[in-house]
Design a protein around this motif. Sequence first.
Motif, PDB file in Angstrom:
ATOM      1  N   LYS A 161       0.822  -1.204   0.000  1.00  0.00           N
ATOM      2  CA  LYS A 161       0.000   0.000   0.000  1.00  0.00           C
ATOM      3  C   LYS A 161       0.861   1.261   0.000  1.00  0.00           C
ATOM      4  N   THR A 164       2.865   1.602  -3.622  1.00  0.00           N
ATOM      5  CA  THR A 164       2.043   1.265  -4.782  1.00  0.00           C
ATOM      6  C   THR A 164       2.693   1.734  -6.086  1.00  0.00           C
ATOM      7  N   LEU A 262      -2.671  -4.061  -9.750  1.00  0.00           N
ATOM      8  CA  LEU A 262      -2.975  -4.143  -8.326  1.00  0.00           C
ATOM      9  C   LEU A 262      -4.482  -4.141  -8.087  1.00  0.00           C
TER      10      LEU A 262
END
Length: 271
Positions: A161, A164, A262
Amino acid sequence: MEFKYWEFGKSMIKPVLSFSFLLIPIGLSSFQKLGIEAEIIVTVIRSFIQLLILGFVLQFIIFNNHTNSTTSNYLIMALSYTIMVSVAGYTSGRRARGIPRSVYIAGASILAGTSSTMLFLVLIKVLPFTPRYMIPCMGMMVAGSMRVTGVTMKNLREEMKMQTNLVETALALGATRRQAAAAQVRRSVVLAVSRRLDFIKTMGVVVIPGAVTGILLAGGSPFEAIQLQLVVVSFTLGATTLSSVISTYLCMPFLFTKAYQLQTKVFSSEY
């Protein structure tokens, strides 16, 4: 061996009295308004009940004459192992709730890591394949794998996260999912396993391990205690590391789409 309930009841007086010391942290929590008084009380009561039940179960398994048959031993060990892995998978998966099907991933990782380690121990005949020896070993392996697997999965999601852009850039340049997340996977596993490694590094200097302490308190030989502890170190470290690494592989399909992108919803979750 005949179980004498009266003697058992008398022997439990000291452990129960030792809980009175917990009035100090409960009082401090109340004074500092930490709000963990209820959690401490519930945790202690829960551990007391669970350990009491475990004691009666092990007493029955180890000393009951009906468990002398090989078939009974196998069934008992299989049932015990199934319960351990199921509870551990649920507990570990809850730590990484942001990852889809985290409970199943954690359970499968713990199962794979601990079962392969146990198979190796059985093949080289380090310990007898009986409930008396295998059930405690299962418990140590599953517990260690539970802690490490949950931390690994949680760390992996947080690392992905935070980075990214780096991962997406690697994917745009043609990297596979595993290649794009290699650095994040490495950090996640290292952070999770490092606690266990630090604990092992301090054994014999800062820490006197539980197996050694237990055998010494029971009147056993210090050298027998050390030998057993060395076996415990090897199989717990092996099981935890395997479970940690396997969990990262099982997480990959849920962190990326089939088009090598993702999964945005995974990283936009509040967890």
